[in-house]
Design a protein around this motif. Structure first.
Motif, short mmCIF file in Angstrom:
data_model
loop_
_atom_site.label_atom_id
_atom_site.label_comp_id
_atom_site.label_asym_id
_atom_site.label_seq_id
_atom_site.Cartn_x
_atom_site.Cartn_y
_atom_site.Cartn_z
N SER A 1 0.84 -1.19 0.00
CA SER A 1 0.00 0.00 0.00
C SER A 1 0.88 1.24 0.00
O SER A 1 1.92 1.27 0.65
CB SER A 1 -0.90 0.01 1.24
OG SER A 1 -1.74 -1.12 1.24
N PRO A 2 0.47 2.29 -0.73
CA PRO A 2 1.26 3.51 -0.72
C PRO A 2 1.27 4.14 0.66
O PRO A 2 0.26 4.11 1.38
CB PRO A 2 0.55 4.41 -1.74
CG PRO A 2 -0.84 3.86 -1.83
CD PRO A 2 -0.74 2.40 -1.56
N SER A 3 2.39 4.71 1.03
CA SER A 3 2.52 5.31 2.35
C SER A 3 2.12 6.78 2.31
O SER A 3 2.48 7.51 1.38
CB SER A 3 3.96 5.19 2.85
OG SER A 3 4.14 5.91 4.05
N GLY B 1 9.29 -9.12 -8.83
CA GLY B 1 8.02 -9.81 -8.61
C GLY B 1 7.86 -11.05 -9.46
O GLY B 1 6.75 -11.53 -9.67
N GLY B 2 8.97 -11.57 -9.95
CA GLY B 2 8.90 -12.82 -10.70
C GLY B 2 8.13 -12.74 -12.00
O GLY B 2 7.61 -13.76 -12.47
N PHE B 3 8.03 -11.53 -12.59
CA PHE B 3 7.31 -11.28 -13.84
C PHE B 3 5.80 -11.41 -13.67
O PHE B 3 5.05 -11.14 -14.60
CB PHE B 3 7.75 -12.25 -14.96
CG PHE B 3 9.22 -12.32 -15.17
CD1 PHE B 3 9.89 -11.33 -15.88
CD2 PHE B 3 9.96 -13.38 -14.65
CE1 PHE B 3 11.26 -11.40 -16.07
CE2 PHE B 3 11.33 -13.45 -14.85
CZ PHE B 3 11.99 -12.46 -15.55
N VAL B 4 5.35 -11.81 -12.48
CA VAL B 4 3.93 -12.07 -12.22
C VAL B 4 3.38 -11.10 -11.19
O VAL B 4 2.22 -10.68 -11.26
CB VAL B 4 3.75 -13.53 -11.71
CG1 VAL B 4 2.32 -13.78 -11.26
CG2 VAL B 4 4.15 -14.52 -12.80
N LEU B 5 4.21 -10.74 -10.22
CA LEU B 5 3.82 -9.87 -9.12
C LEU B 5 4.55 -8.54 -9.25
O LEU B 5 5.24 -8.29 -10.22
CB LEU B 5 4.15 -10.53 -7.79
CG LEU B 5 3.72 -12.00 -7.64
CD1 LEU B 5 4.31 -12.60 -6.38
CD2 LEU B 5 2.20 -12.10 -7.62
N GLY B 6 4.38 -7.69 -8.26
CA GLY B 6 5.11 -6.43 -8.22
C GLY B 6 4.28 -5.25 -8.69
O GLY B 6 3.46 -5.37 -9.61
N THR B 7 4.48 -4.12 -8.02
CA THR B 7 3.73 -2.90 -8.33
C THR B 7 4.65 -1.69 -8.18
O THR B 7 5.74 -1.78 -7.62
CB THR B 7 2.55 -2.71 -7.36
OG1 THR B 7 3.07 -2.53 -6.02
CG2 THR B 7 1.61 -3.91 -7.38
N LEU B 8 4.18 -0.55 -8.65
CA LEU B 8 4.92 0.70 -8.46
C LEU B 8 5.03 1.02 -6.97
O LEU B 8 6.07 1.53 -6.52
CB LEU B 8 4.22 1.85 -9.19
CG LEU B 8 4.10 1.75 -10.71
CD1 LEU B 8 3.53 3.04 -11.29
CD2 LEU B 8 5.43 1.43 -11.36
N ASP B 9 3.99 0.74 -6.20
CA ASP B 9 4.04 1.02 -4.76
C ASP B 9 5.11 0.19 -4.07
O ASP B 9 5.73 0.63 -3.10
CB ASP B 9 2.68 0.76 -4.12
CG ASP B 9 1.62 1.78 -4.53
OD1 ASP B 9 2.01 2.91 -4.88
OD2 ASP B 9 0.44 1.43 -4.52
N GLY B 10 5.34 -1.03 -4.57
CA GLY B 10 6.31 -1.90 -3.92
C GLY B 10 7.74 -1.41 -4.01
O GLY B 10 8.58 -1.80 -3.19
N VAL B 11 8.04 -0.57 -5.00
CA VAL B 11 9.40 -0.03 -5.13
C VAL B 11 9.43 1.47 -4.91
O VAL B 11 10.44 2.13 -5.19
CB VAL B 11 10.01 -0.39 -6.51
CG1 VAL B 11 10.25 -1.89 -6.60
CG2 VAL B 11 9.15 0.10 -7.66
N ASP B 12 8.35 2.02 -4.40
CA ASP B 12 8.29 3.47 -4.21
C ASP B 12 9.38 3.97 -3.28
O ASP B 12 10.08 4.94 -3.59
CB ASP B 12 6.91 3.86 -3.66
CG ASP B 12 6.74 5.36 -3.50
OD1 ASP B 12 6.64 6.06 -4.52
OD2 ASP B 12 6.74 5.83 -2.34
N GLU B 13 9.55 3.31 -2.15
CA GLU B 13 10.54 3.77 -1.17
C GLU B 13 11.96 3.68 -1.71
O GLU B 13 12.78 4.59 -1.51
CB GLU B 13 10.42 2.99 0.14
CG GLU B 13 9.19 3.31 0.96
CD GLU B 13 9.26 4.68 1.66
OE1 GLU B 13 10.26 5.41 1.48
OE2 GLU B 13 8.31 5.00 2.39
N VAL B 14 12.28 2.60 -2.40
CA VAL B 14 13.65 2.45 -2.90
C VAL B 14 13.92 3.44 -4.03
O VAL B 14 15.03 3.99 -4.13
CB VAL B 14 13.94 0.99 -3.32
CG1 VAL B 14 13.32 0.63 -4.65
CG2 VAL B 14 15.44 0.74 -3.35
N CYS B 15 12.94 3.72 -4.87
CA CYS B 15 13.13 4.72 -5.92
C CYS B 15 13.34 6.11 -5.32
O CYS B 15 14.19 6.88 -5.80
CB CYS B 15 11.93 4.73 -6.86
SG CYS B 15 11.80 3.27 -7.93
#
Length: 328
Positions: free
Chosen positions: A46-48, A95-109
């Motif tokens: 979820s976005p923070s 995300g293994g080409f199946v999972l993963g979202t923009l929110d999931g890498v928001d903090e690292v970006c």
């Protein structure tokens, strides 16, 4: 601690072990048994409201591609660079080409942009199994072309663009570089590959040693790969799906390869770094001890995450320093 700890988990540090146990409790069955949709719902971030690294300049942009439009986020650090347009990193989520979202890498970006002074573009490429290979590669190529073409609109130097990503995103970044080289197109200035899956043979020792690793087991990795290349495929795949299949890695951009100690993918990724070096590509490889696959994007959770982001920041700053030296 009375809970049974798998033997392969023994090298985990205290932070990583606690997270591994929490993941085991949150996922009642393996990802491969959940299926794509349920796994996405369970693992979505979820976005923070209060990100750990606030940035004033985070724009949602629309990128035209051959298959339609996709969404991306552009992160720009505060202030204007003193020497003209700033460099940019196109960062592809895992995300293994199946999972993963923009929110999931928001903090690292956010962290990479703030610490490095580089802009970071994070695209929402199409996912398997609905969109198997080569959909994600095509989206990555089209997004990079768009970034080059629209760079002046965002204060970005079109000649100082790197590509990178974690896990599946690392695979896509490596494939992107191979495709551009093979087709005589302008190359990124660097590639940042964080525990990338690069080989479809699943034969190096870490696939057995860490078969029951946290978050990504060997069996789940097999399942995710099958979703990506298409179920029942028997004719093999090319180097743009499995970069280790390339006949040569010569002429590719300088690379940073990061791996996690407890990860089935570890040995493949490190072997790819060795091949890059052997083929004359300047390559730095760093293994982070005590952590497992997925640690890189968990800002504020693993102590090693901060160190790994610093590895990336140092690498990117080295790229800009080398470019400045070559043009002075």
């Amino acid at each position: 601690m009375t809970e049974h700890v798998p033997q392969s988990w023994k090298p985990l540090d205290a932070d990583a072990l606690l997270v591994a146990q929490a993941i085991a409790k949150a996922l009642p069955v393996p990802v491969r048994e959940l299926g794509a949709q349920v796994a996405r719902e369970l693992l979505a971030s979820s976005p923070s409201d209060r990100p750990l690294t606030p940035l004033d300049q985070v724009d949602t942009v629309t990128v035209p591609t051959r298959s339609g439009e996709l969404r991306a986020r552009l992160y720009r650090p505060e202030g204007s660079p003193a020497t003209g347009p700033r460099p940019a990193l196109m960062y592809l989520h895992g995300g293994g080409f199946v999972l993963g979202t923009l929110d999931g890498v928001d903090e690292v970006c956010r962290a990479i942009a703030a610490r490095s002074g580089w802009a970071v573009l994070s695209p929402e490429y199409r996912l398997a199994p609905e969109h198997p290979y080569p959909a994600a590669v095509e989206d990555s190529l089209d997004t990079l072309a768009w970034l080059r073409g629209s760079a002046p609109d965002w204060g970005v130097d079109p000649d100082l663009i790197a590509v990178g990503g974690d896990s599946a995103g690392g695979n896509l970044a490596a494939a992107l570089c191979l495709h551009l080289r093979d087709h005589g197109l302008p190359l990124p200035v660097s590639q940042v590959l964080v525990y990338p899956p690069v080989d479809d043979r699943f034969s190096t020792p870490s696939w057995t040693r860490f078969a029951d690793a946290p978050l990504l087991t060997t069996a789940d990795a097999h399942w995710l790969w099958e979703q990506y290349i298409g179920p029942g495929r028997t004719d093999g795949v090319d180097q743009y799906a499995a970069p280790m299949k390339a006949a040569s890695l010569r002429g590719l951009p300088p690379a940073l390869v990061l791996t996690a100690e407890v990860d089935p993918l570890r040995d493949d990724a490190e072997a790819y770094a060795d091949r890059l070096r052997h083929d004359g590509v300047p390559t730095t490889a760093v293994r982070h001890s005590g952590v497992f696959h997925g640690f890189f994007t968990e800002v504020g959770v693993f102590s090693q995450t901060d160190a790994a982001i610093d590895d990336v920041v140092r690498h990117l700053r080295g790229v800009t320093a080398a470019r400045a030296a070559s043009t002075s």
